[in-house]
Write a protein that holds these residues in place. Sequence first.
Motif, PDB file in Angstrom:
ATOM      1  N   ALA A 304      58.226  80.045  58.988  1.00  0.00           N
ATOM      2  CA  ALA A 304      57.420  79.739  57.798  1.00  0.00           C
ATOM      3  C   ALA A 304      57.693  80.703  56.650  1.00  0.00           C
ATOM      4  CB  ALA A 304      55.936  79.753  58.157  1.00  0.00           C
ATOM      5  N   PHE A 305      58.026  81.949  56.960  1.00  0.00           N
ATOM      6  CA  PHE A 305      58.318  82.931  55.924  1.00  0.00           C
ATOM      7  C   PHE A 305      59.663  83.606  56.213  1.00  0.00           C
ATOM      8  CE2 PHE A 305      53.734  82.441  56.157  1.00  0.00           C
ATOM      9  CZ  PHE A 305      53.411  82.202  54.828  1.00  0.00           C
ATOM     10  N   ALA A 306      60.611  82.822  56.731  1.00  0.00           N
ATOM     11  CA  ALA A 306      61.948  83.326  57.044  1.00  0.00           C
ATOM     12  C   ALA A 306      62.899  82.952  55.908  1.00  0.00           C
ATOM     13  CB  ALA A 306      62.441  82.731  58.364  1.00  0.00           C
ATOM     14  N   HIS A 307      63.690  83.912  55.466  1.00  0.00           N
ATOM     15  CA  HIS A 307      64.578  83.711  54.312  1.00  0.00           C
ATOM     16  C   HIS A 307      66.029  83.920  54.757  1.00  0.00           C
ATOM     17  CE1 HIS A 307      61.016  83.692  51.763  1.00  0.00           C
ATOM     18  NE2 HIS A 307      60.610  84.752  52.453  1.00  0.00           N
ATOM     19  N   LYS A 308      66.862  82.947  54.424  1.00  0.00           N
ATOM     20  CA  LYS A 308      68.250  82.958  54.892  1.00  0.00           C
ATOM     21  C   LYS A 308      69.252  83.042  53.746  1.00  0.00           C
ATOM     22  CE  LYS A 308      71.286  80.168  57.877  1.00  0.00           C
ATOM     23  NZ  LYS A 308      71.333  79.006  58.777  1.00  0.00           N
ATOM     24  N   GLY A 309      69.047  82.262  52.697  1.00  0.00           N
ATOM     25  CA  GLY A 309      69.978  82.267  51.575  1.00  0.00           C
ATOM     26  C   GLY A 309      69.975  83.604  50.853  1.00  0.00           C
TER      27      GLY A 309
END
Length: 530
Positions: A304-309
């Motif tokens: 839900a609050f995971a950032h990849k880019g």
Amino acid sequence: MNEAKPLAGARIELLDTTLRDGTQAEGVTLSVRDKIAVAEALAAFGVDLIEGGWPGSNPRDADFFEAMKGRALPRGARLTAFGATRRRDLAPEDDPSLAALLAAETPVVTLFGKSWTLHALEALGVSLEANLAMIRESVAFLHAAGRRVVYDAEHFFDGYAEDPGYALATLEAAAAGGADTLVLADTNGGRLPEEVFAATAEVVRRFPDRAVGVHTHNDAELAVANSLAALRAGARHLQGTVGGYGERAGNANLTSLIPTLVLKYGAELKAAAKLAGLRELAHFVDERANQTPNRRAPYVGDAAFAHKGGVHVSAVLKNPRTYEHVEPERVGNRRRFLVSDLSGRSNLLAKLAEAGLELAKEEAGPLLEEVKALERDGYAFEGADASFFLLARRLRGAPEPFRVDAFRSWTGGDAHGRWQAEATVQLTVAGRSVHTAATGQGPVGALDNALRKALLNFFPELEAVGLADYKVRVLEGQEAGTASVVRVLVEMEGAGRRWSTVGASANVIEASLKALGDGYAYALVQAGLA
């Protein structure tokens, strides 16, 4: 859509039906002990009414209500028993289902009846007038016995769309019997928000002296939207389940609705004071229901609050509001940075900072290139933080805790069908060469045993470290069948912690060894032994 009533400051009563409607989901079963534990967790969180089950339908629910007699729930929560209106050929005092509701001795009863002419005529096989009498008399019987009656108007929105006059007449019958709450149900889960809003607004207008509620299903992926539409139209009683568990596609998801109502609409819920415990509650219910938590669940999921880019991570590090609609801590979650071939330098630096490893910006370039090269070969570091951490250490020239020089694993059997695997490993540890062999139930188990056997001679602390999970995935690529590259994800645990590692190869044993080796190496580094 015109707003009938604002939600800011509105007091909304929550009825959780995870223990009843939620257990109708495929694969979900709760024991009596599980139901007691979940009921207490829901009450402690701030749910007003907890629907414990249908005591007249099965022995388990009857046992649950028996076990709950005399047990006070935290924070003033009240237990409700669920049941149907009387049978068409019985008086209320002779109906066994109504008797079971009274025998449950709950202060509140949820009673459902038919709102749709189709169901009255075909499902029940009674006249429309007889259906109204069944509703009125059943509610009056329970009301006279001192119970608060929450009336669930099953299929209300379908019935209202086909014959609004009759659907409203069923509510009038329930109100005449003494129901103080009229709950409108989208039982088939197929109505649209604008339909729900218009019908609810009319019910609120027609019944100003009754609380109006909503109960939606998710067959069209609209359960949350339809619930919000009803609440905006004036409903002040909300039903749903933790995680959206329920029959078919599920019920309205309270773990999405509660934070949305509190954080977005400014509604007043008793659960607002415990909002930071939302993720914990969701995972507790998943565990009791023996279900894997949904990683992509809004608010409470791991993603839900995971950032990849890389662009996202760079912006979030400057100001989290750039890519987060609420602070994760408000719902008990946390921000996560993922590492992949889509990552930029910001991802890598932020991820390493989480693990306490500071890296200069000029060092991030080579690490990023190595990550991209390894992911091209089949690795994936998103779910393997420990392997990523070790990779960064290697590129900085940190010494390896040990080195695998050679390995071998095979499986054999005898004429009686008894199978056994055996593995050997040759390691270099602290400048010394060690060669060990071990057996196991399978080739990977034998390899793990051999690796542990060799390492325990040097690091007896690893006795407390063990394999918690093991997954293999065949990757798509140019090769096919047994020549395909496989990715192995390993989860290990020890000293109250868990960590994940990854290995990839066209040989599943080699991929497993890489993941297992990283798992033990990470344990040694974290313990300060390497």
